[in-house]
Design an enzyme around this catalytic site. Structure first.
Site, PDB file in Angstrom:
ATOM      1  CE  LYS A  15       7.694   1.762  -3.578  1.00  0.00           C
ATOM      2  NZ  LYS A  15       7.863   0.968  -4.829  1.00  0.00           N
ATOM      3  NE  ARG A  87       2.113   4.319  -6.729  1.00  0.00           N
ATOM      4  CZ  ARG A  87       2.255   3.193  -6.025  1.00  0.00           C
ATOM      5  NH1 ARG A  87       2.057   3.174  -4.733  1.00  0.00           N
ATOM      6  NH2 ARG A  87       2.582   2.080  -6.639  1.00  0.00           N
ATOM      7  NE  ARG A 126       5.166  -7.699  -6.302  1.00  0.00           N
ATOM      8  CZ  ARG A 126       5.104  -6.366  -6.214  1.00  0.00           C
ATOM      9  NH1 ARG A 126       5.728  -5.734  -5.231  1.00  0.00           N
ATOM     10  NH2 ARG A 126       4.444  -5.669  -7.111  1.00  0.00           N
ATOM     11  NE  ARG A 159       0.759  -6.362  -6.315  1.00  0.00           N
ATOM     12  CZ  ARG A 159       1.361  -5.235  -5.941  1.00  0.00           C
ATOM     13  NH1 ARG A 159       2.134  -5.238  -4.864  1.00  0.00           N
ATOM     14  NH2 ARG A 159       1.187  -4.109  -6.606  1.00  0.00           N
ATOM     15  NE  ARG A 170       2.076  -2.021 -10.737  1.00  0.00           N
ATOM     16  CZ  ARG A 170       2.646  -3.099 -10.178  1.00  0.00           C
ATOM     17  NH1 ARG A 170       2.671  -4.247 -10.824  1.00  0.00           N
ATOM     18  NH2 ARG A 170       3.175  -3.026  -8.988  1.00  0.00           N
TER      19      ARG A 170
HETATM   20  P1  ADP Z   1       7.876  -2.699  -3.977  1.00  0.00           P
HETATM   21  O1  ADP Z   1       7.249  -2.677  -2.591  1.00  0.00           O
HETATM   22  O2  ADP Z   1       8.856  -1.591  -4.186  1.00  0.00           O
HETATM   23  O3  ADP Z   1       6.872  -2.811  -5.093  1.00  0.00           O
HETATM   24  P2  ADP Z   1       8.740  -5.406  -3.198  1.00  0.00           P
HETATM   25  O4  ADP Z   1       9.356  -5.170  -1.855  1.00  0.00           O
HETATM   26  O5  ADP Z   1       7.412  -6.067  -3.240  1.00  0.00           O
HETATM   27  O6  ADP Z   1       8.748  -4.030  -4.069  1.00  0.00           O
HETATM   28  O7  ADP Z   1       9.804  -6.265  -4.056  1.00  0.00           O
HETATM   29  C1  ADP Z   1       9.506  -6.676  -5.388  1.00  0.00           C
HETATM   30  C2  ADP Z   1      10.008  -8.113  -5.601  1.00  0.00           C
HETATM   31  O8  ADP Z   1      11.436  -8.116  -5.605  1.00  0.00           O
HETATM   32  C3  ADP Z   1       9.577  -9.103  -4.518  1.00  0.00           C
HETATM   33  O9  ADP Z   1       9.363 -10.339  -5.144  1.00  0.00           O
HETATM   34  C4  ADP Z   1      10.787  -9.146  -3.574  1.00  0.00           C
HETATM   35  O10 ADP Z   1      10.902 -10.414  -2.940  1.00  0.00           O
HETATM   36  C5  ADP Z   1      11.950  -8.917  -4.540  1.00  0.00           C
HETATM   37  N1  ADP Z   1      13.045  -8.129  -3.979  1.00  0.00           N
HETATM   38  C6  ADP Z   1      12.970  -7.073  -3.107  1.00  0.00           C
HETATM   39  N2  ADP Z   1      14.195  -6.556  -2.859  1.00  0.00           N
HETATM   40  C7  ADP Z   1      15.081  -7.296  -3.615  1.00  0.00           C
HETATM   41  C8  ADP Z   1      16.504  -7.255  -3.804  1.00  0.00           C
HETATM   42  N3  ADP Z   1      17.268  -6.347  -3.174  1.00  0.00           N
HETATM   43  N4  ADP Z   1      17.046  -8.167  -4.653  1.00  0.00           N
HETATM   44  C9  ADP Z   1      16.275  -9.062  -5.291  1.00  0.00           C
HETATM   45  N5  ADP Z   1      14.936  -9.162  -5.162  1.00  0.00           N
HETATM   46  C10 ADP Z   1      14.337  -8.286  -4.329  1.00  0.00           C
HETATM   47  P1  AMP Z   2       1.724  -0.881  -4.882  1.00  0.00           P
HETATM   48  O1  AMP Z   2       1.371  -2.036  -4.012  1.00  0.00           O
HETATM   49  O2  AMP Z   2       2.377   0.238  -4.139  1.00  0.00           O
HETATM   50  O3  AMP Z   2       2.509  -1.304  -6.108  1.00  0.00           O
HETATM   51  O4  AMP Z   2       0.344  -0.277  -5.414  1.00  0.00           O
HETATM   52  C1  AMP Z   2      -0.556  -1.047  -6.191  1.00  0.00           C
HETATM   53  C2  AMP Z   2      -1.579  -0.136  -6.863  1.00  0.00           C
HETATM   54  O5  AMP Z   2      -2.367   0.546  -5.879  1.00  0.00           O
HETATM   55  C3  AMP Z   2      -1.002   0.983  -7.741  1.00  0.00           C
HETATM   56  O6  AMP Z   2      -0.700   0.535  -9.052  1.00  0.00           O
HETATM   57  C4  AMP Z   2      -2.147   2.001  -7.719  1.00  0.00           C
HETATM   58  O7  AMP Z   2      -3.213   1.612  -8.575  1.00  0.00           O
HETATM   59  C5  AMP Z   2      -2.661   1.890  -6.277  1.00  0.00           C
HETATM   60  N1  AMP Z   2      -1.957   2.819  -5.356  1.00  0.00           N
HETATM   61  C6  AMP Z   2      -1.140   2.485  -4.315  1.00  0.00           C
HETATM   62  N2  AMP Z   2      -0.686   3.573  -3.686  1.00  0.00           N
HETATM   63  C7  AMP Z   2      -1.200   4.644  -4.350  1.00  0.00           C
HETATM   64  C8  AMP Z   2      -1.083   6.059  -4.199  1.00  0.00           C
HETATM   65  N3  AMP Z   2      -0.332   6.613  -3.242  1.00  0.00           N
HETATM   66  N4  AMP Z   2      -1.763   6.843  -5.078  1.00  0.00           N
HETATM   67  C9  AMP Z   2      -2.533   6.322  -6.040  1.00  0.00           C
HETATM   68  N5  AMP Z   2      -2.681   5.003  -6.249  1.00  0.00           N
HETATM   69  C10 AMP Z   2      -2.025   4.161  -5.404  1.00  0.00           C
END
Ligand code: ADP
Ligand code: AMP
Length: 213
Positions: A15, A87, A126, A159, A170
């Site tokens: 995302k 969420r 990641r 992270r 998660r």
């Molecule tokens: P989210 O915001 O949904 O948690 P991220 O955008 O941070 O996900 O993506 C999670 C990981 O997967 C990152 O390391 C990113 O570089 C990688 N990634 C994102 N989209 C793709 C894809 N289409 N194919 C492979 N790896 C991806």
């Molecule tokens: P994310 O970067 O979206 O994966 O979020 C990391 C962490 O932040 C999550 O595991 C939650 O602990 C917190 N968090 C992010 N967005 C929300 C939300 N909309 N509601 C509650 N917790 C959140």
């Protein structure tokens, strides 16, 4: 009126990667609650202090804190990609109310559809820049130079909540608390399913098509 989009899907679905690029191309504001919370934790603000214990365990931060945060950052004229928010059903209802008070709504909710094993592989590889927030993947989107940010040269980190034990929780939290939003938005007729298991560029092109960009 400018578009308001919600990106929904499990952690690691891609995302943030897609939201950053699309927001830039369409001139929308990218609101990632996860990014805002991590920044608050880093700065040690009152919000950050409260949020940290939940984030470390992979639990959701309480709805009242999140809704207050969104109220603070929401631009009055809209034009936002919401990434990782809402969420819970309570957050979704609060967002509907907030937008309707301003005479706006959500134009589309894009569900990033990916199987669990893909999510686990994406999260475990990641790497993020602790300085500018850029996101990489050691295999699928590696930086030019080993483990160093292309944009600012800072050493990349993993992270804390991308460790395996936390990832498992998660995903469970997503199933239990966030997945009910799929039906919530389906009923409103604004849910769009996107196959997010393809490679980054393909997902981006498909995303632009489905949101009419
Ligand atoms: P989210 O915001 O949904 O948690 P991220 O955008 O941070 O996900 O993506 C999670 C990981 O997967 C990152 O390391 C990113 O570089 C990688 N990634 C994102 N989209 C793709 C894809 N289409 N194919 C492979 N790896 C991806
Ligand atoms: P994310 O970067 O979206 O994966 O979020 C990391 C962490 O932040 C999550 O595991 C939650 O602990 C917190 N968090 C992010 N967005 C929300 C939300 N909309 N509601 C509650 N917790 C959140």
């Amino acid at each position: 009126m400018r578009k308001n989009l919600v990106f929904l899907g499990p952690p690691g679905a891609g995302k943030g990667t897609q939201a950053k690029r699309l927001a830039q191309e369409l001139g929308l504001m990218h609101i990632s609650t996860g990014d805002i919370l991590r920044e608050a934790v880093k700065k040690g603000t009152p919000l950050g202090k409260k949020a940290k214990e939940y984030m470390d365990k992979g639990e959701l931060v309480p709805d009242d804190l999140i809704v207050a945060l969104i109220e603070e950052v929401m631009p009055p004229e809209g034009g936002v990609i919401f990434d990782g928010f809402p969420r819970t059903i309570a957050q979704a209802e609060a967002l509907d109310e907030m937008l309707s008070k301003k005479g706006m709504g959500i134009d589309a909710v894009v569900l990033f559809d990916v199987p669990d094993e893909v999510v686990v592989e994406r999260l475990s590889g990641r790497r993020v820049c602790p300085s500018c927030g850029a996101v990489y993947h050691i295999k699928f989107n590696p930086p030019e130079n080993d483990e160093v940010c292309d944009r600012c040269g800072t050493k990349l980190i993993q992270r804390d909540d991308d460790r395996e034990e936390v990832v498992r929780n998660r995903l469970e939290v997503y199933r239990r608390q966030t997945e009910p939003l799929i039906e919530y938005y389906e009923r409103k007729g604004i849910l769009i399913r996107l196959d997010a298991s393809k490679e980054i560029e393909e997902v981006y092109q498909e995303l632009k098509k489905v949101v009419g960009a």
